[in-house]
Scaffold this motif. Structure first.
Motif, short mmCIF file in Angstrom:
data_model
loop_
_atom_site.label_atom_id
_atom_site.label_comp_id
_atom_site.label_asym_id
_atom_site.label_seq_id
_atom_site.Cartn_x
_atom_site.Cartn_y
_atom_site.Cartn_z
N SER A 118 0.86 -1.19 0.00
CA SER A 118 0.00 0.00 0.00
C SER A 118 0.89 1.23 0.00
O SER A 118 1.16 1.83 1.04
N ASP A 119 1.35 1.60 -1.17
CA ASP A 119 2.31 2.70 -1.33
C ASP A 119 2.26 3.16 -2.78
O ASP A 119 1.46 2.67 -3.58
N SER A 120 3.11 4.11 -3.11
CA SER A 120 3.13 4.62 -4.48
C SER A 120 3.71 3.58 -5.43
O SER A 120 4.42 2.65 -5.03
N ILE A 121 3.41 3.76 -6.72
CA ILE A 121 3.97 2.87 -7.74
C ILE A 121 5.49 2.96 -7.73
O ILE A 121 6.19 1.94 -7.83
N LEU A 122 6.01 4.17 -7.55
CA LEU A 122 7.46 4.37 -7.54
C LEU A 122 8.11 3.56 -6.42
O LEU A 122 9.10 2.85 -6.64
N ASN A 123 7.56 3.65 -5.21
CA ASN A 123 8.14 2.92 -4.09
C ASN A 123 7.96 1.42 -4.22
O ASN A 123 8.78 0.64 -3.72
N ASN A 124 6.89 0.99 -4.88
CA ASN A 124 6.70 -0.44 -5.11
C ASN A 124 7.72 -0.98 -6.11
O ASN A 124 8.06 -2.16 -6.05
N ILE A 125 8.17 -0.12 -7.00
CA ILE A 125 9.18 -0.55 -7.98
C ILE A 125 10.58 -0.52 -7.38
O ILE A 125 11.34 -1.47 -7.51
N THR A 126 10.91 0.57 -6.70
CA THR A 126 12.27 0.71 -6.15
C THR A 126 12.42 0.03 -4.80
O THR A 126 13.53 -0.22 -4.35
N LEU A 127 11.29 -0.25 -4.12
CA LEU A 127 11.30 -0.82 -2.76
C LEU A 127 12.13 0.04 -1.81
O LEU A 127 12.83 -0.46 -0.93
#
Length: 600
Positions: free
Chosen positions: A433-442
């Motif tokens: 449950s976070d932004s797409i950016l943070n889901n990609i970069t972790l």
């Protein structure tokens, strides 16, 4: 999930030593807290002494100047007591919160290092309880447990000492009903301990039910089971209410009884003391001071049973936390090889593996994948395909045999260095449950937004991401609920690509997307594989026809291997599976064509 219903021993030295270990970094603050408790315990009984002295030496003698001085002294004492009480309350709370912060961080760090086998065998709800509820209980141990009990006991001892020193006969009379208080306190302590256990179990059952059924709400609604599950919830909630009301009952009985006993002691004190005042062998100030002492004596006595239960619950929570911290369910990370890059040559040499050390899911698996090659794994569900890739990333360790990367045993690599060279795209994509950016970069600060956008363009995800509110800052909500299955899969491809791995693993990576989406990412997958070692698991055989080698697994053993054309010529398991899928595709296309013609 039901939690254990046992209560720990308060003086369990093993657990107390572990508690001390948690508290050791803050020992200086704890010593200050002990000093504050001692000061408060010493100041408490002083006020009745001052009142006694004021009545006997100033009020009865009409000495207004002396009375004024004593009043000012008592005001100063009250002000000092208030400051000390504030410092004591704040410091005990501060100490507790800092200690549980450290424990929670340590526990979470430990959870991150545990191997997947541990999570296979441990309910998630139990781990959540350990990390949140059990640790939160420890805060009460420091704010309302150890420190508060110590202060109460010191105050009781101090008051008794002064009372016996001042007038021992009056003390014995006023405390003559005390055995009834001890009996009531003991019974209350045992009953409330039992009710706390029931409440804790009821809360665990309620939380588990709600968490599970909210997660599976779609299934309930699909099968029209709302009414049935509502009745189950009513029953669990009723049990929760019953357990809480039981504890409320014990409190509502104990405290009034304690008040009656305290009032009885005060009544006896007044009756006996008044006779002494009239006979002039007890002063009026002494009698009034003793009335105050009785009130001060019974206040901590009433609370101490409840605080002992708080401490006892804290010991139980500590025992559970310690047990989890002492778990050795982790992958040994003793390797010291940390390459910045690898070639990606992979060898499985006679690998045997079982999840439970008994039933082998891989039996003597041997194959080789050279740099830049693509190997596809095919087989029925349970054949062992996913186990192969789990072993490659060392999520599990093999029972026997060897797995080599660039000729080096996996165990000789430092674990994070090894996994940084491997990217895995799973069939069931998990998004936080976070932004797409943070889901990609972790959360990796070394990966820029520009890198993410370039990778997204490569796999065809950039166009749909830009259309979302906020673009790459769009919050996908829990498990990516606001995105389609295909969109979640595309994001997982971006996540794999942006880390620039040397080995790519695709575990049924396109089985959850429709034909149109699969076609859209097909070229991107080929680009992703270019120059990288690739291991592909696929049910759709059309996606792996160009693989360097196709390995057919059945019940943990390799049955066939070769190229697509070679396996078709063998006319074995692979050829049969291919014909079945090809027939299914033709039938689907025929049906689709008929439907289209009928509409025309």
């Amino acid at each position: 999930m039901q939690l254990e219903e046992k209560s720990g021993k308060i003086f369990d030295m093993v657990i107390l030593r572990r508690l001390y270990g948690f508290m050791k970094p803050y020992m200086g603050y704890f010593i200050i807290l002990v000093i504050l408790i001692l000061l408060l315990a010493a100041i408490g009984p002083v006020m009745p002494l001052l009142i006694q002295y004021t009545i006997d030496h100033y009020i009865l003698r009409m000495d207004y100047q002396g009375l004024t001085q004593m009043v000012l002294l008592m005001v100063a004492l009250l002000f000092s007591q208030a400051i000390l009480q504030y410092c004591n309350t704040y410091l005990s709370g501060w100490l507790g919160q800092n200690i549980i912060r450290d424990i929670r961080i340590k526990l979470y760090r430990h959870l991150l290092d545990l191997r997947l086998k541990f999570y296979d065998n441990t309910p998630i709800g139990r781990l959540v309880t350990r990390t949140i509820s059990d640790i939160e209980t420890l805060a009460d141990v420091f704010s309302e447990g150890i420190a508060a009990i110590a202060g109460d006991l010191l105050q009781i001892v101090g008051i008794l000492a002064i009372m016996f020193y001042t007038e021992w006969r009056l003390t014995l009379v006023s405390l003559s009903i005390l055995p009834f208080m001890f009996l009531g306190t003991y019974v209350f302590k045992e009953k409330i301990k039992e009710s706390f256990n029931e409440v804790r179990t009821a809360v665990a059952n309620l939380n588990s039910f709600v968490q599970e059924h909210i997660t599976g709400m779609s299934i309930l609604q699909i099968f029209n089971s709302e009414a049935t599950e509502y009745k189950k919830f009513e029953e669990i909630n009723r049990e929760h209410r019953r357990a809480n009301l039981k504890s409320v009952l014990y409190y509502s009985v104990y405290f009034p009884v304690a008040e009656v006993i305290a009032a009885g002691c005060t009544g006896l004190l007044v009756w006996y003391g008044a006779k002494g005042v009239l006979a002039e062998h007890i002063t009026l100030g002494t009698l009034i001071a003793f009335i105050m002492y009785i009130s001060m004596f019974f206040r901590p006595l009433r609370m101490i049973a409840d605080r002992f239960n708080t401490l006892q619950m804290g010991i139980v929570s500590t025992e559970r936390i310690v047990k989890l911290l002492d778990s050795e369910e982790y992958i040994p990370n003793q390797g010291n090889i940390t390459p910045n890059s690898i070639d990606g040559n992979v060898v499985f040499d006679n690998v045997w593996f079982a999840y439970n050390d008994e039933n082998y899911v891989l039996k003597g698996i041997s194959f080789e994948v050279k740099k830049g090659q693509t190997v596809a794994l095919v087989g029925a569900t349970g054949a062992g395909k996913s186990s192969v890739i789990n072993l490659l990333s060392r999520f599990y360790d093999i029972n026997s045999g060897k797995i080599l990367v660039d000729g080096i045993d996996l165990k000789e690599y430092e674990l994070s260095a090894l996994r940084s060279q491997i990217s895995v795209v799973l069939q069931d994509v998990f998004l936080f449950s976070d932004s797409i950016l943070n889901n990609i970069t972790l959360g990796n600060p070394a990966i820029s937004l520009e890198q993410v956008m370039n990778a997204a363009k490569l796999v065809g995800a950039h166009s749909f991401i830009e259309k979302l509110p906020g673009g790459y800052q769009y919050n996908v909500m829990e498990r990516g609920a606001t995105l389609s299955v295909g969109q979640r899969q595309l994001i997982s491809f971006v996540r794999a690509l942006v880390y620039d791995p040397k080995i790519i693993v695709l575990d049924e990576a396109t089985s959850s997307v429709d034909s149109e989406t699969e076609e859209m990412i097909g070229d991107a997958i080929q680009t992703l594989m270019q120059g990288r070692t690739s291991i592909v698991i696929a049910h759709r055989l059309s996606t792996i026809q160009n693989a360097t080698k196709i390995i057919v697994l059945d019940r943990g053993e390799i049955k066939e291997q070769g190229t697509h054309e070679e396996l078709l010529l063998l006319d074995g398991y692979y050829a049969q599976l291919y014909r079945m899928q090809y027939k299914s595709i033709l039938q689907h296309e025929k049906t689709h064509h008929v439907e289209r013609e009928s509409k025309i």
